[in-house]
Scaffold this active site. Structure first.
Site, short mmCIF file in Angstrom:
data_model
loop_
_atom_site.label_atom_id
_atom_site.label_comp_id
_atom_site.label_asym_id
_atom_site.label_seq_id
_atom_site.Cartn_x
_atom_site.Cartn_y
_atom_site.Cartn_z
CD GLU A 50 -2.96 -1.16 0.27
OE1 GLU A 50 -3.14 -0.15 -0.45
OE2 GLU A 50 -3.62 -2.21 0.13
CG ASN A 54 -0.85 5.40 -0.77
OD1 ASN A 54 -1.72 5.00 -1.54
ND2 ASN A 54 -1.08 5.60 0.51
NE ARG A 109 -5.06 3.77 -6.24
CZ ARG A 109 -4.43 2.65 -5.87
NH1 ARG A 109 -4.54 1.56 -6.58
NH2 ARG A 109 -3.71 2.65 -4.77
#
Lengths: 143, 110
Positions: A50, A54, A109
């Site tokens: 993650e 990002n 997303r």
């Protein structure tokens, strides 16, 4: 002088999506000396995935850049991970950390990245300087 | 990472093998959509039996495919979602929107 941590790696890699899998492999290798359970390993892999995603999707958007990954082992059993990008930065960190919040309109997303990091790691700290960098620091005790 | 497609009894079953992350999700999305858009099946099934990793990009992929199926008037189902994937689905509340089954038994049509 002795290091406060038992082991450390510092890796810099291109912020391209194929390196999301690379980051997961790196943390697996690094974490092996703590003999994590399958569950712990999966949690850490997912949280790191993650953070790296990002940086690629939000930090750099469509531009190229580098991601700096630092992993450390403290006190024989605590994992420390820091993921830094030198991209756009985050204007409102508390808003960014709201579940389901995403600034990415186009692609699919889910806005769950920070929630997942918070849930799967013991501690999550996000700092940023707009236009300069974003750093995610996560810690987890491996039993 | 790979995907195998089966058509059975008006169902379009996509078995996703390997990992689903942001990088792979784009590839999977395009492959699945191109087949679904040209199909007259009644239901789209995502089989996650051999999916050994998924992060939030997988949630986006699943939700996106569900919405696409809905738009085309097709039903949508997720099967063989293991404990870790179920956990992510619960965290996002997606388990309340999407039909999730342990396994899927196909009945031969008479």
């Amino acid at each position: 002088m002795k290091n406060p941590y038992k082991n450390q790696i510092k890796i810099e890699f291109d912020a391209v999506s194929q390196n999301e899998a690379l980051a997961r492999v790196i943390i697996c290798g690094f974490l092996m000396e703590l003999h994590p359970t399958v569950e712990e390993l999966c949690d850490v892999k997912t949280a790191l995935s993650e953070a790296v995603t990002n940086s690629i999707v939000h930090g750099y958007k469509d531009q190229s850049g580098k991601i700096k990954l630092i992993c450390r082992i403290y006190n024989d059993k605590e994992l420390y991970i820091s993921v830094t990008d030198f991209g756009r930065g985050i204007e409102d960190i508390s808003k960014a950390r709201e579940p389901m919040f995403t600034t990415d309109r186009e692609s699919e997303r889910s806005g769950m990245g920070f929630t997942i990091m918070e849930t799967f790691m013991d501690e999550l700290k996000v700092t940023s300087r707009v236009g300069k960098w974003t750093r995610i620091v996560m810690r987890k005790k491996i039993a | 990472m790979g995907i195998s497609v089966t058509t059975t009894n008006n169902e379009l079953i996509f078995k996703i093998k390997g990992e689903i992350d942001h990088h792979n999700a784009v590839i999977l999305r395009n492959e699945i959509d191109s087949i679904v858009e040209n199909s007259s099946s009644e239901m789209v099934v995502l089989d996650l039996l051999e999916t050994n990793f998924m992060d939030s990009a997988g949630l986006g992929l699943i939700l996106g495919r569900y919405r696409k199926a809905e738009k085309l008037g097709m039903r949508f189902m997720l099967v063989n979602a293991g404990d870790r994937i179920l956990r992510l689905l619960k965290m996002s509340g997606l388990d309340k929107t999407i039909v999730v089954k342990g396994d899927h038994i196909h009945e031969e049509s008479v």
